[in-house]
Design a protein around this motif. Structure first.
Motif, PDB file in Angstrom:
ATOM      1  N   PRO A  25       0.959  -1.236  -0.014  1.00 60.56           N
ATOM      2  CA  PRO A  25       0.129   0.185   0.074  1.00 60.56           C
ATOM      3  C   PRO A  25       0.813   1.243   0.003  1.00 60.56           C
ATOM      4  O   PRO A  25       2.037   1.310   0.588  1.00 60.56           O
ATOM      5  N   ALA A  26       0.382   2.215  -0.764  1.00 62.71           N
ATOM      6  CA  ALA A  26       1.341   3.332  -0.957  1.00 62.71           C
ATOM      7  C   ALA A  26       0.453   4.426  -0.041  1.00 62.71           C
ATOM      8  O   ALA A  26      -0.763   4.398   0.131  1.00 62.71           O
ATOM      9  N   LEU A  27       1.127   5.269   0.658  1.00 62.06           N
ATOM     10  CA  LEU A  27       0.693   6.374   1.540  1.00 62.06           C
ATOM     11  C   LEU A  27       0.277   7.632   0.396  1.00 62.06           C
ATOM     12  O   LEU A  27       1.079   8.291  -0.179  1.00 62.06           O
TER      13      LEU A  27
ATOM     14  N   ALA B 265      -7.433  15.742  16.192  1.00 66.66           N
ATOM     15  CA  ALA B 265      -8.714  15.307  17.014  1.00 66.66           C
ATOM     16  C   ALA B 265      -8.341  14.921  18.314  1.00 66.66           C
ATOM     17  O   ALA B 265      -8.798  15.219  19.365  1.00 66.66           O
ATOM     18  N   THR B 266      -7.271  14.039  18.428  1.00 67.38           N
ATOM     19  CA  THR B 266      -6.836  13.328  19.715  1.00 67.38           C
ATOM     20  C   THR B 266      -6.349  14.516  20.460  1.00 67.38           C
ATOM     21  O   THR B 266      -6.522  14.490  21.648  1.00 67.38           O
ATOM     22  N   GLN B 267      -5.271  15.199  19.882  1.00 66.75           N
ATOM     23  CA  GLN B 267      -4.813  16.330  20.741  1.00 66.75           C
ATOM     24  C   GLN B 267      -5.773  17.427  21.409  1.00 66.75           C
ATOM     25  O   GLN B 267      -5.890  17.795  22.544  1.00 66.75           O
ATOM     26  N   GLN B 268      -6.869  17.630  20.466  1.00 64.05           N
ATOM     27  CA  GLN B 268      -8.097  18.461  20.797  1.00 64.05           C
ATOM     28  C   GLN B 268      -8.761  17.808  22.170  1.00 64.05           C
ATOM     29  O   GLN B 268      -9.220  18.625  23.126  1.00 64.05           O
ATOM     30  N   ALA B 269      -9.072  16.518  21.683  1.00 67.09           N
ATOM     31  CA  ALA B 269      -9.841  15.839  23.019  1.00 67.09           C
ATOM     32  C   ALA B 269      -8.908  16.014  24.515  1.00 67.09           C
ATOM     33  O   ALA B 269      -9.562  16.077  25.334  1.00 67.09           O
ATOM     34  N   ALA B 270      -7.514  15.823  24.082  1.00 68.05           N
ATOM     35  CA  ALA B 270      -6.690  15.790  25.322  1.00 68.05           C
ATOM     36  C   ALA B 270      -6.908  17.201  25.967  1.00 68.05           C
ATOM     37  O   ALA B 270      -6.900  17.435  27.166  1.00 68.05           O
ATOM     38  N   ALA B 271      -6.741  18.246  25.213  1.00 68.17           N
ATOM     39  CA  ALA B 271      -6.836  19.737  25.807  1.00 68.17           C
ATOM     40  C   ALA B 271      -8.399  19.891  26.414  1.00 68.17           C
ATOM     41  O   ALA B 271      -8.301  20.687  27.521  1.00 68.17           O
TER      42      ALA B 271
ATOM     43  N   ALA C  54      -2.858  10.727   4.327  1.00 67.48           N
ATOM     44  CA  ALA C  54      -2.110  11.445   5.215  1.00 67.48           C
ATOM     45  C   ALA C  54      -3.022  12.596   5.751  1.00 67.48           C
ATOM     46  O   ALA C  54      -2.684  12.907   6.970  1.00 67.48           O
ATOM     47  N   THR C  55      -3.714  12.898   5.082  1.00 67.68           N
ATOM     48  CA  THR C  55      -4.719  13.996   5.552  1.00 67.68           C
ATOM     49  C   THR C  55      -5.531  13.459   6.710  1.00 67.68           C
ATOM     50  O   THR C  55      -5.667  14.134   7.802  1.00 67.68           O
ATOM     51  N   GLN C  56      -5.950  12.224   6.572  1.00 70.05           N
ATOM     52  CA  GLN C  56      -6.708  11.565   7.426  1.00 70.05           C
ATOM     53  C   GLN C  56      -5.835  11.252   8.820  1.00 70.05           C
ATOM     54  O   GLN C  56      -6.551  11.476   9.827  1.00 70.05           O
ATOM     55  N   VAL C  57      -4.779  10.830   8.727  1.00 74.55           N
ATOM     56  CA  VAL C  57      -3.777  10.643   9.781  1.00 74.55           C
ATOM     57  C   VAL C  57      -3.517  12.074  10.492  1.00 74.55           C
ATOM     58  O   VAL C  57      -3.627  12.064  11.767  1.00 74.55           O
ATOM     59  N   ALA C  58      -3.284  13.063   9.805  1.00 73.64           N
ATOM     60  CA  ALA C  58      -2.997  14.310  10.493  1.00 73.64           C
ATOM     61  C   ALA C  58      -4.328  14.868  11.202  1.00 73.64           C
ATOM     62  O   ALA C  58      -4.471  15.300  12.318  1.00 73.64           O
TER      63      ALA C  58
END
Length: 269
Positions: free
Chosen positions: A56-58, A72-78, A63-67
């Protein structure tokens, strides 16, 4: 043949065996192709063999979904941290509010008690003033007074004793014979007739039967303050006069009731 002539070699040409690896990047299909060619000792040694491994190629979308997922994870933690800080602040505010409420209640109770004490003190002063006014009127109008001026029996002995002490010193805690305080003088006077009185003014003010200031008899105990919590006592000697150990500056003196109107009286004899 000349000795320098070229002699053909009898060795067979060395067969070259090599492996060739070629990598092609499949951009259009997103597939990485790996081509491997190798020589073989078989009849197909010169025919290349190709093997394709698809990985599989990236892509840009991935890449956008990963970012986005990382954001989203960082915002939830905040958000969790912010909510925790808000909860802590709310708990501290509630605790402080509870403490402030308790303090306010204590202050309110203290003010209420002070107001009640002031009211009681004012009522007591008004009562004493009224009694003193009545006593003054009684003292100045002897024709309407029911006080007995002539002492008899044990009362005469008490009156005689206190009058004999006039001029002696007032000493706090003294019980005679050269000095007395107010309750010490009263106690010593009644001891002459076989009556044992309590030592202090508070107790002496309730030692007998309460009598009206308008119906005094010689030998009655006068008191200043409330019955049971009196701060001064003396002995009524008749004719609107009393004898008492007043204070260190005056000592034991005989004075008219109007000099310092008492609050009440008790009769022991």
């Amino acid at each position: 043949m000349p000795h320098t002539a070229h002699i053909r070699s009898h060795r067979k040409p060395r067969s070259r065996s090599a492996s060739t690896i070629a990598m092609r990047a499949g951009v259009a299909g997103g597939v990485l192709s790996l081509a491997a060619a190798g020589a073989s000792a078989s009849a197909y040694a010169d025919e290349p063999v190709t093997q394709t491994l698809e990985l599989p190629a990236l892509t840009a979308d991935m890449a956008t979904q990963v970012a986005q997922s990382a954001d989203a994870t960082q915002q939830a933690a905040a958000n969790y941290q912010l909510q925790a800080e808000r909860d802590a602040a709310a708990a501290n505010a509630a605790k402080q509010a509870k403490a402030d409420l308790a303090e306010a209640k204590q202050k309110a109770e203290a003010k209420k008690k002070a107001a009640e004490d002031a009211r009681k003190a004012a009522a007591a002063r008004a009562s004493r003033t009224a009694e003193r006014t009545t006593l003054s009127a009684t003292s100045t109008n002897s024709s309407t007074s029911t006080s007995t001026s002539t002492a008899t029996g044990s009362a005469a002995a008490v009156v005689s004793f206190v009058k004999a002490q006039i001029g002696k010193s007032y000493v706090l805690g003294a019980t005679g014979p050269s000095a007395y305080d107010c309750s010490g003088l009263v106690q010593a006077a009644f001891k002459q007739v076989g009556i044992s009185l309590p030592r202090v003014s508070q107790s002496q003010s309730t030692a007998g039967t309460q009598v009206s200031l308008s119906n005094l008899q010689p030998g009655d105990i006068l008191y200043w303050g409330s019955a049971g919590s009196a701060y001064h006592v003396g002995v009524y000697v008749g004719d609107g006069m009393f004898v008492g150990a007043q204070n260190p500056s005056t000592g034991i003196v005989e004075k008219p009731l109007s000099y310092d109107p008492p609050t009440g009286a008790v009769r022991v004899l």
